[in-house]
Structure formats: C-alpha cells, structure tokens
Design an enzyme around this catalytic site. Structure first.
Site, mmCIF file in Angstrom:
data_model
loop_
_atom_site.group_PDB
_atom_site.id
_atom_site.type_symbol
_atom_site.label_atom_id
_atom_site.label_comp_id
_atom_site.label_asym_id
_atom_site.label_seq_id
_atom_site.Cartn_x
_atom_site.Cartn_y
_atom_site.Cartn_z
ATOM 1 N N CYS A 42 0.845 -1.191 0.000
ATOM 2 C CA CYS A 42 0.000 0.000 0.000
ATOM 3 C C CYS A 42 0.882 1.244 0.000
ATOM 4 C CB CYS A 42 -0.857 -0.034 1.261
ATOM 5 S SG CYS A 42 -1.892 1.406 1.499
ATOM 6 N N THR A 44 0.688 3.485 2.095
ATOM 7 C CA THR A 44 1.069 3.651 3.504
ATOM 8 C C THR A 44 2.386 2.919 3.793
ATOM 9 O OG1 THR A 44 -1.253 3.762 4.081
ATOM 10 C CG2 THR A 44 0.263 3.245 5.872
ATOM 11 N N HIS A 47 5.214 5.003 2.680
ATOM 12 C CA HIS A 47 5.557 6.043 3.668
ATOM 13 C C HIS A 47 6.415 5.442 4.790
ATOM 14 C CE1 HIS A 47 3.059 9.291 2.132
ATOM 15 N NE2 HIS A 47 2.057 8.439 1.975
ATOM 16 N N HIS A 67 -0.835 -4.337 5.995
ATOM 17 C CA HIS A 67 -2.234 -4.448 6.450
ATOM 18 C C HIS A 67 -3.172 -5.000 5.380
ATOM 19 C CE1 HIS A 67 -1.699 -0.411 4.708
ATOM 20 N NE2 HIS A 67 -2.885 -0.650 4.192
ATOM 21 N N GLY A 267 -8.207 11.121 -0.760
ATOM 22 C CA GLY A 267 -6.793 11.493 -0.908
ATOM 23 C C GLY A 267 -6.323 12.339 0.262
ATOM 24 N N ILE A 268 -5.090 12.092 0.690
ATOM 25 C CA ILE A 268 -4.539 12.775 1.866
ATOM 26 C C ILE A 268 -3.465 13.761 1.402
ATOM 27 C CG2 ILE A 268 -3.378 12.468 4.074
ATOM 28 C CD1 ILE A 268 -4.520 9.597 4.087
ATOM 29 N N VAL A 290 -13.427 10.869 3.907
ATOM 30 C CA VAL A 290 -13.637 9.415 3.983
ATOM 31 C C VAL A 290 -12.394 8.772 4.581
ATOM 32 C CG1 VAL A 290 -14.079 7.314 2.664
ATOM 33 C CG2 VAL A 290 -15.102 9.481 1.930
ATOM 34 N N TYR A 291 -12.591 7.974 5.613
ATOM 35 C CA TYR A 291 -11.472 7.289 6.254
ATOM 36 C C TYR A 291 -11.776 5.793 6.306
ATOM 37 C CZ TYR A 291 -8.229 5.843 9.936
ATOM 38 O OH TYR A 291 -7.265 5.197 10.653
HETATM 39 P P1 NAD Z 1 -1.348 6.940 -5.322
HETATM 40 O O1 NAD Z 1 -0.358 7.879 -4.746
HETATM 41 O O2 NAD Z 1 -0.887 5.669 -5.930
HETATM 42 O O3 NAD Z 1 -2.219 7.712 -6.424
HETATM 43 C C1 NAD Z 1 -2.410 9.086 -6.454
HETATM 44 C C2 NAD Z 1 -2.414 9.499 -7.921
HETATM 45 O O4 NAD Z 1 -2.744 10.886 -8.010
HETATM 46 C C3 NAD Z 1 -1.058 9.311 -8.607
HETATM 47 O O5 NAD Z 1 -1.184 8.440 -9.732
HETATM 48 C C4 NAD Z 1 -0.673 10.726 -9.013
HETATM 49 O O6 NAD Z 1 0.019 10.788 -10.265
HETATM 50 C C5 NAD Z 1 -2.056 11.387 -9.124
HETATM 51 N N1 NAD Z 1 -2.015 12.853 -9.130
HETATM 52 C C6 NAD Z 1 -1.094 13.685 -8.576
HETATM 53 N N2 NAD Z 1 -1.396 14.973 -8.883
HETATM 54 C C7 NAD Z 1 -2.522 14.951 -9.637
HETATM 55 C C8 NAD Z 1 -3.316 15.955 -10.243
HETATM 56 N N3 NAD Z 1 -3.001 17.262 -10.142
HETATM 57 N N4 NAD Z 1 -4.416 15.575 -10.929
HETATM 58 C C9 NAD Z 1 -4.736 14.278 -11.044
HETATM 59 N N5 NAD Z 1 -4.011 13.279 -10.486
HETATM 60 C C10 NAD Z 1 -2.927 13.608 -9.788
HETATM 61 O O7 NAD Z 1 -2.398 6.664 -4.160
HETATM 62 P P2 NAD Z 1 -3.483 5.486 -3.907
HETATM 63 O O8 NAD Z 1 -2.825 4.361 -3.202
HETATM 64 O O9 NAD Z 1 -4.266 5.193 -5.142
HETATM 65 O O10 NAD Z 1 -4.368 6.248 -2.836
HETATM 66 C C11 NAD Z 1 -5.113 7.391 -3.217
HETATM 67 C C12 NAD Z 1 -5.102 8.455 -2.136
HETATM 68 O O11 NAD Z 1 -5.869 8.021 -1.027
HETATM 69 C C13 NAD Z 1 -3.718 8.803 -1.553
HETATM 70 O O12 NAD Z 1 -3.665 10.198 -1.297
HETATM 71 C C14 NAD Z 1 -3.684 8.024 -0.255
HETATM 72 O O13 NAD Z 1 -2.819 8.639 0.691
HETATM 73 C C15 NAD Z 1 -5.117 8.127 0.169
HETATM 74 N N6 NAD Z 1 -5.625 7.087 1.076
HETATM 75 C C16 NAD Z 1 -6.515 7.478 2.015
HETATM 76 C C17 NAD Z 1 -7.104 6.540 2.832
HETATM 77 C C18 NAD Z 1 -8.127 6.972 3.822
HETATM 78 O O14 NAD Z 1 -8.539 6.159 4.648
HETATM 79 N N7 NAD Z 1 -8.555 8.223 3.756
HETATM 80 C C19 NAD Z 1 -6.786 5.175 2.704
HETATM 81 C C20 NAD Z 1 -5.871 4.796 1.711
HETATM 82 C C21 NAD Z 1 -5.313 5.754 0.885
HETATM 83 ZN ZN ZN Z 2 -3.682 -0.012 2.307
#
Ligand code: NAD
Ligand code: ZN
Length: 345
Positions: A42, A44, A47, A67, A267-268, A290-291
């Site tokens: 993931c 995470t 990170h 996880h 997205g975070i 959303v979490y």
């Molecule tokens: P990821 O980092 O693989 O995907 C993010 C994508 O956004 C990348 O492909 C990147 O190129 C793209 N991006 C960057 N700038 C952009 C822009 N200006 N316009 C369009 N796209 C753009 O992440 P993921 O694993 O697919 O997860 C998605 C998001 O969700 C991440 O931010 C992650 O931290 C978050 N997340 C949150 C939770 C939660 O519980 N809230 C859980 C899991 C992941």
């Molecule tokens: Zn995960």
C-alpha cells in the site's frame, strides 16, 4: 509449526524494511491466527519504508508492517464462534475500541480509538497474523487470494464511491492510483453515466482504461471543460471522488463540478493545503472526508459487487514472491504501477 516466522519489519528508524525471524504471535481467547497467503503493498507501506515525517510520528520501532492480506485460519481462541480452522479469510485492519459513543451506536469505522495493524500494531507482512475474530472477513470461493489481498484498498474505493448516489450521475475521479482506478470501476459498476478519471501520469491513465470503462484525461494536455462538452454534459460533474491528495486536482475538481455537487475526499494532502473555500461555498458543494472502510457494510457491499461482476483484477500489475519484496517496493515507489501483490506461501 515452529514458533518462529518470517516477517517484514520496520526494525530501525531509517528508510527500508527488513526480513527478520520473529516469534509466531500468541493469540488470546477472542483472536484467530491467520497463515498469510498473499499481501498487497500500500502507499502507507511506502511512507513507512521511506520513513517520512508521518511515519516517524506514527510508527513504533520495531514493528511488523503490512495491512492488506488474505490467508487461512490456523488457530482460534477458545471464545471464537462462527469461524473454522482452514477457512480462507481477509479482514479489517482497523482495530477498534468498543466503548466510544460511535462504536456503541454500531458506527465502528468512526471509533476515535482505532489502531491500525502494520501502522500502530503488529501487521500482516509475516507468515502469521494475530487478528481479533471480530475483524475477520471470510472469503467466498469466488474471491481468490490475490483479490482477497487487495480488499482493503478496494474497500477504500468502495467506501468513497458509495458515499453519494451515483446512479445516472456524471462522476469525476481525480487521481488514477490503484484506489482511484478501483473507485472509477465501482462508479461504472453501480450505474454512473460518465466516469472521467484524471492523472498526470500516462501509465496510470492507460491502466485505468484497461481496468474500467472510463474516460482517462491528463489535465496537463486536455481541458476538463472540453471533455464536459464532448461528452454532452450540460454543466459539469455531479459527484467528485478525490483520490490524489493533490491540491491542483481538488481545485480542478471544484471548477468542474455542477452547482450543488458532492465531493468525497479520500486522498490525503501532505500537510496543510490551501483550498479556495469561497468557491466551494458559492457553488454550494458538499464535501465529505472518507477514512478507511465502513465496518462492515463496505465489506458486505464490496464482496456482493465482486460476486455480481465487478472485476478489478487488472489493477494488479505485479505478482512477486515475498523473497523479492525489495523489487516490489521499488516498483511501488516508482509510482506507475497498479497493485503489487506478494506471495508468502
Ligand atoms: P497513489 O499515490 O498511488 O495515487 C495518487 C495518484 O494521483 C497518482 O497516480 C498521481 O500521479 C495522481 N495525481 C497527482 N497529482 C494529480 C493531479 N493534479 N491531478 C490528477 N491526479 C494527480 O495513491 P493510492 O494508493 O491510489 O491512494 C489514493 C489516495 O488516497 C492517496 O492520497 C492516499 O494517501 C489516500 N488514502 C486514504 C485513505 C483513507 O482512509 N482516507 C486510505 C488509503 C489511501
Ligand atoms: Zn492499504
């Protein structure tokens, strides 16, 4: 069974993860012991590998990471009912408290005392995982181990996508990472009209188009307003799913939404991020954070949709033995892959 196992450990407060021998976890009366078959890497975990500010603040060292998993129950505590040795399972990695108002109201995913396996508590990147039986989600035969290993992020996608009614709606997904792509697939599956997905990375847009019937757009090359008129949409997108954590993506989304549109944010953003709140107010936009996943309604809906034709398998782009975990992490850190699944068997 020996009492030692292989585990991928954040062993030192510096970048990297290390494969180490660890004792097989002991289980309590309410727990099960799961033999891990497959795990997903993931963002995470990246990170944690990179040991960035968030990881340094959050993750105790040493800790077994991971996880996203699927495996098989090999031992059960004496109070566990309704599960069986040999049963194939995945599970919710958020360990919740039971005493908060939210938990007592059955809204377990909003419990403020939530702790994450592989983040705060020993995780699933190991041959064996201890998990409270409460968190276990049995897998039907139709869901094999590699799909079982990505139910956690698919659950993030499902939770976000089902935040608002999508039937007949025009949906804009910003960010074509694995979760954005799966959310787009879910939006299509539940009956959205147009599903547009944006990313700046052409590999990710190509992957999105392979996984689901969506319109991939690179906002550096194409104007979203043009896409809106090409698709014959009158005003803009009804629902936005923010899956990038990028500020420019959120700005573009707000501009591209209809008056009264609804946005779910998964997205975070890294740290504080400037937001044009007046634009959001004047467009009368609803925003929902959303979490995680709804425990266990998201799991129920997700498994039902997988049984009913939702197909996200193509989002898995790499399958490796856990002995090649370094390669798997390198691929993920490259930022162009879909899901990377590691085999522990
Ligand atoms: P990821 O980092 O693989 O995907 C993010 C994508 O956004 C990348 O492909 C990147 O190129 C793209 N991006 C960057 N700038 C952009 C822009 N200006 N316009 C369009 N796209 C753009 O992440 P993921 O694993 O697919 O997860 C998605 C998001 O969700 C991440 O931010 C992650 O931290 C978050 N997340 C949150 C939770 C939660 O519980 N809230 C859980 C899991 C992941
Ligand atoms: Zn995960």
């Amino acid at each position: 069974m020996t009492n030692q196992m292989k585990a991928l450990v954040k062993a030192r407060p510096e970048p990297g993860l290390w494969m180490e021998e660890r004792p097989v976890p002991e289980i309590g009366p309410e727990d099960v012991l799961i033999r891990i078959h497959k795990t997903g890497i993931c963002g995470t975990d990246i990170h944690i590998w990179n040991w960035d500010d968030w990881a340094q603040r959050t993750v105790p060292v040493p800790l077994i990471t991971g996880h996203e998993f699927a495996g098989e129950i090999v031992d059960m505590g004496r109070n566990v009912e309704g599960l069986a040795i040999g049963q194939r399972v995945s599970g919710e990695g958020h360990l919740i408290g039971k005493s908060s108002r939210q938990s007592r109201a059955g809204r377990f995913h909003l419990d403020p005392a939530t702790r994450g396996i592989g983040v705060n508590e020993p995780g699933a990147f190991a041959e064996y995982l201890r998990l409270p039986a409460f968190n276990v989600v049995p897998l039907p035969d139709l869901i094999d181990d590699e799909i079982g290993a990505i139910l956690d992020p698919l659950g993030n996608a499902v939770h976000t996508a089902l935040s608002f009614d999508l039937v007949g709606e025009d949906v804009l997904v910003t960010g074509a990472g694995p979760i954005g792509i799966m959310a787009a697939a879910v939006a299509r599956h539940v009956g959205a009209r147009h599903v547009v997905i944006t990313d700046l990375n052409s590999d990710r847009l190509a992957l999105a188009a392979r996984v689901a019937d969506v319109v991939p757009v690179n906002p550096k090359e194409q104007d979203l307003a043009e896409i809106v008129s090409e698709l014959g949409m009158k005003q803009g997108f009804d629902v936005g799913l923010e899956m990038s954590g990028n500020q420019a993506a959120l700005d573009q989304k707000v501009e591209a939404m209809v008056m009264g549109g609804r946005i779910a944010l998964l997205g975070i953003p890294p740290g504080k991020s400037p937001v044009d709140w007046s634009r959001i107010v004047f467009k009368a936009i609803t925003i929902k954070g959303v979490y995680g996943r709804e425990i266990f309604e998201t799991w129920y809906k997700m498994i039902a949709m997988l049984e009913n034709g939702l197909d996200v398998r193509a989002v898995i782009t790499h399958r490796l033995s856990v002995d090649d975990f370094r390669k798997g992490f390198e691929i993920m850190r490259g930022g162009s892959s879909g899901k990377v699944v590691l085999d522990w068997t």
